[in-house]
Design an enzyme around this catalytic site. Structure first.
Site, PDB file in Angstrom:
ATOM      1  N   GLU A   1      42.179  48.608  34.103  1.00 45.62           N
ATOM      2  CA  GLU A   1      42.931  47.630  33.305  1.00 45.62           C
ATOM      3  C   GLU A   1      43.905  48.301  32.343  1.00 45.62           C
ATOM      4  O   GLU A   1      45.035  47.846  32.154  1.00 45.62           O
ATOM      5  CB  GLU A   1      41.964  46.730  32.531  1.00 45.62           C
TER       6      GLU A   1
ATOM      7  N   HIS B   1      45.516  42.438  45.327  1.00 47.11           N
ATOM      8  CA  HIS B   1      44.283  43.219  45.320  1.00 47.11           C
ATOM      9  C   HIS B   1      43.933  43.715  46.718  1.00 47.11           C
ATOM     10  O   HIS B   1      43.114  44.621  46.866  1.00 47.11           O
ATOM     11  CB  HIS B   1      43.135  42.392  44.751  1.00 47.11           C
TER      12      HIS B   1
END
Length: 750
Positions: free
Chosen positions: A392, A484
């Site tokens: 992240e 993703h």
């Protein structure tokens, strides 16, 4: 004028003579935080860029403007520019400009969507017509399309710009190829038309979840031309949940201590790296809350948060320990190995808010606050694992540099960069979080294994298709996948670049696209691979870089760092060829990267059953309930729940001429024990010919149980010239079972 294909436009600036330098010496660190350009320096740079455009015959209506700046290598600055038409930005048309201390241009990398091949004015007449709808109406259209009942979390924005509407076409040489035979180099984008449009950013919340989207709205018709999600997610001493007792930097508070690390980063919301308590604040509009405080400087209990419990108790503090340790190691890995300070390169502090929402199965990076929120998990464990935090936070690095559009191939590269960052941070942290290189081992090359309750990771970097949705290689349909999943091929490329591949078609590490010699490419190690990738990301990638462009720019980075015909540059070409991007080449010396050495372990992955092993060989096998580290088999010791002793051994020899000798293996430990006492143990030793222990490598117990596998590595060069017995000895007491699973045992020597 017929629009020129993008593949013909991208290299124009980058290939101009005199503007590209090579540095074949050892890689330099990135520079410390840099001051912004003065008005005079900005004017000087714009003058140089304008002169370059004029030399190509560009009309004055086509210009550039400076957009952002960050450090380059020592003595250099990176300035990103946007291409404009009559003052309006052309979406995705950008240059990355490297300048030296005198402000002179060193190199330029571009994605040029101005529709100019050799000069003249691009067909941008759409920009000459005033917009028919207002910015407010564009925002309304965008918002209603993604969250009709949404509430703004951050103020929306609408930028008027020119949007190149493009389509993919085959290059002439690939016209007769079957779709399944296409390589990334066989297709290119061609601009069909230009539309006056609004680039609308909405950051809303609806139905108890954040709904962040970017939308391109036709400024004349109100039609949605493109749309993509913009929320980057993954589905003292501290007792961390995944890493045992870890050191964490805190500071003194009025009544004790607080989770504020003032030694890493400055400014920002809290003046340093901080961990705050969101205290179940709703994910649709989370309040980060206050910085964690404690009367003592010992934090957490190392256990999964108990839903409904206090977020400030020892159990509630554990998620904060996870977060602070992860944030510290992310900062240190990039600063110490690369010289990159914090997320933006300019050392601006960030923060992580723990305990967002209730039983929340997510963690996300929010560019509005340049911070991260982590949930406690429901189907997952707490989402503060080291690789998840590294992932992240790497979104913040991307946002400060290439700012890859979060859709299509560029979106896949955005996600892949975060997976790469997560794995490199994990490797750095597992090795102690010190030093100036990224270790060659320590990470598991799987994203999110620790947060998974069943041991299944979110993604396998070495073979993405193991998740059932991600492809292993590029195809023409890649750009239509969720980011993703479209990240998969580039993840595999990076694994091959760092670790190499294998020639066995049955292996997870095999690529059918590697057709040259040797069939198994050699890796160059994680440290070099990360330096090359990071240089390409920060100095060459633009917001719309796709797979083919990424290959070209990563190769440029490798050539600038290590030389045009270096083994590192060869490895880049082979790693991309392995995912069907560009052609494969021979490794000139039969080994294009760091020698991996000779393998001294027989059947270290247990795929050949008991071959090579002695002792309790009945522990070798497979079971659908237990995932292997790689392949299908492993050695699973213990798990009886009563007094048991098992020993598994193999004889190994380390040549007297060896200059390197590294023993490694992966472990997965599950336990039914509930007390923090080492009742059940696994001891790993090396013994001489009479059974005397010459070195105890490690001891593991039920206290070390974590979700997923952990990779361990030991330097055993001191034992060169000896034939030894590698021993895995397990002892289990008379109650509560503990499984010790062993896989990927390896002893490499050079």
């Amino acid at each position: 004028m017929k629009p020129a294909p993008l593949s013909a436009l991208w290299p124009l600036l980058a290939t101009m003579a005199g503007y590209c330098t090579a540095a074949y010496a050892a890689p330099q660190l990135m520079a410390p935080p840099v001051t912004t350009l003065s008005p005079q320096q900005s004017s000087n740079l714009l003058t140089q860029l304008t002169a370059m455009d004029a030399a190509r015959g560009l009309a004055p209506e086509l210009s550039v403007r400076l957009s952002s700046q960050h450090p380059g290598t020592t003595g250099q600055k990176i300035v990103r520019t946007q291409h404009t038409y009559k003052g309006l930005r052309i979406f995705g048309s950008e240059s990355v400009v490297v300048t030296d201390t005198a402000g002179t241009i060193v190199s330029v990398a571009s994605t040029d969507r101005r529709g100019v091949a050799t000069g003249g004015l691009a067909p941008l007449a759409a920009a000459d017509v005033p917009p028919a709808i207002s910015p407010a109406e564009a925002i309304r259209i965008a918002a209603s399309s993604v969250a009709p009942r949404g509430v703004d979390r951050w103020p929306p924005s609408a930028e008027l710009l020119i949007f190149p509407v493009a389509r993919s076409v085959r290059v002439p040489a690939a016209q007769s190829k079957q779709e399944t035979e296409l390589n990334a180099a066989d297709v290119q984008e061609v601009i069909e038309r230009y539309a006056l449009a609004y680039y609308v950013k909405t950051r809303m919340a609806q139905d108890n979840k954040p709904v962040y989207y970017d939308t391109i709205i036709d400024a004349n018709t109100g039609a949605i031309l493109a749309q993509w999600p913009a929320l980057k997610t993954v589905v003292g001493s501290g007792n961390s949940q995944y890493n045992g007792v870890v050191p964490i930097n805190t500071s003194v508070a009025t009544s004790g201590f607080q989770m504020l690390d003032t030694t890493r980063g400055s400014g920002g919301k809290y003046g340093g790296m901080a961990i705050t308590n969101a205290n179940h604040s709703s994910a649709d509009n989370p309040d980060p809350g206050n910085i964690y405080t404690n009367s003592s400087n010992s934090w957490g209990d190392g256990k999964q948060y108990v839903n409904g419990g206090s977020t400030t108790s020892a159990n509630g503090q554990t998620a904060a320990v996870n977060a602070l340790w992860g944030l510290m190691n992310t900062y240190d890995a990039n600063r110490n190995a690369l010289g990159w300070h914090s997320l933006d390169g300019n050392n601006t502090a960030t923060y992580i808010a723990a305990h967002v929402d209730t039983s929340y199965d997510n963690a996300f990076y929010d560019d509005g606050c340049k911070c991260m929120y982590i949930g406690d998990g429901n189907h997952f464990n707490s989402l503060g694992a080291i690789d998840v935090i590294g992932h992240e936070m790497s979104h913040g690095v991307t946002a400060a540099t290439a700012d890859l559009v979060y859709a299509g191939e560029s979106g896949g590269l955005n996600e892949s960069n975060s997976d790469v960052g997560g794995e490199m941070v994990e490797a750095y942290a597992r090795a102690g979080g010190t030093g100036s290189v990224i270790p060659a081992s320590g990470n598991d090359w799987m994203m999110g294994t620790e947060i998974s309750k069943n041991g299944q990771p979110l993604r396998w970097m070495y073979r993405p298709s193991k998740d059932g949705s991600s492809p292993d290689a590029w195809s023409s349909s890649l750009k239509y996948l969720d980011v993703h999943y479209s990240s998969g091929p580039n993840n595999r490329m990076f694994y091959f670049l760092a670790q190499g591949s294998r020639a066995d078609p049955a292996s997870d590490y095999y690529s059918k696209y590697l057709t040259r010699t040797p069939a198994a490419m050699h890796g160059i190690g994680s440290d070099k691979a990360y330096r090359i990738w990071f240089k390409a990301l920060t100095t060459k990638f633009t917001s719309t870089t796709g797979y083919a462009d990424a290959r070209a720019k990563v190769l440029e980075a490798a050539q600038e760092l290590y030389g045009a015909s270096s083994k590192e540059a060869i490895a880049v070409q082979r790693a991309y060829a392995a995912i069907n991007v560009g052609a494969d080449i021979d490794e000139a010396d039969g080994g294009g990267g760091e020698p991996q050495g000779a393998e001294r372990i027989i059947n270290g992955g247990f795929e050949d059953g008991i071959n090579g092993w002695k002792g309790a060989t009945a522990v070798i096998g497979s079971d659908p309930a237990q995932v292997a580290y790689e392949g299908t088999r492993y050695a699973r010791m213990g798990g009886k729940g009563h007094t048991t002793n098992q020993v598994l051994t193999q004889s190994v020899s380390i040549p007297a001429s060896a200059t390197q000798a590294t023993l490694s293996f992966a472990t997965h430990i599950e336990t039914g024990e509930v007390h923090p006492v080492a009742y059940d143990q696994l001891t790993v030793t090396l013994k001489d010919s009479v059974g005397k222990v010459v070195r105890t490598l490690a001891r593991y117990s039920n206290k070390d149980a974590v979700a997923g596998y952990q990779l361990h590595s030991f330097d055993v060069l001191a034992q060169k010239g000896k034939t030894l017995t590698l021993s895995f000895a397990m002892h289990e007491d008379n109650s509560k079972p503990t499984f010790f699973v062993i896989d990927k045992v390896s002893l490499l020597t050079n």
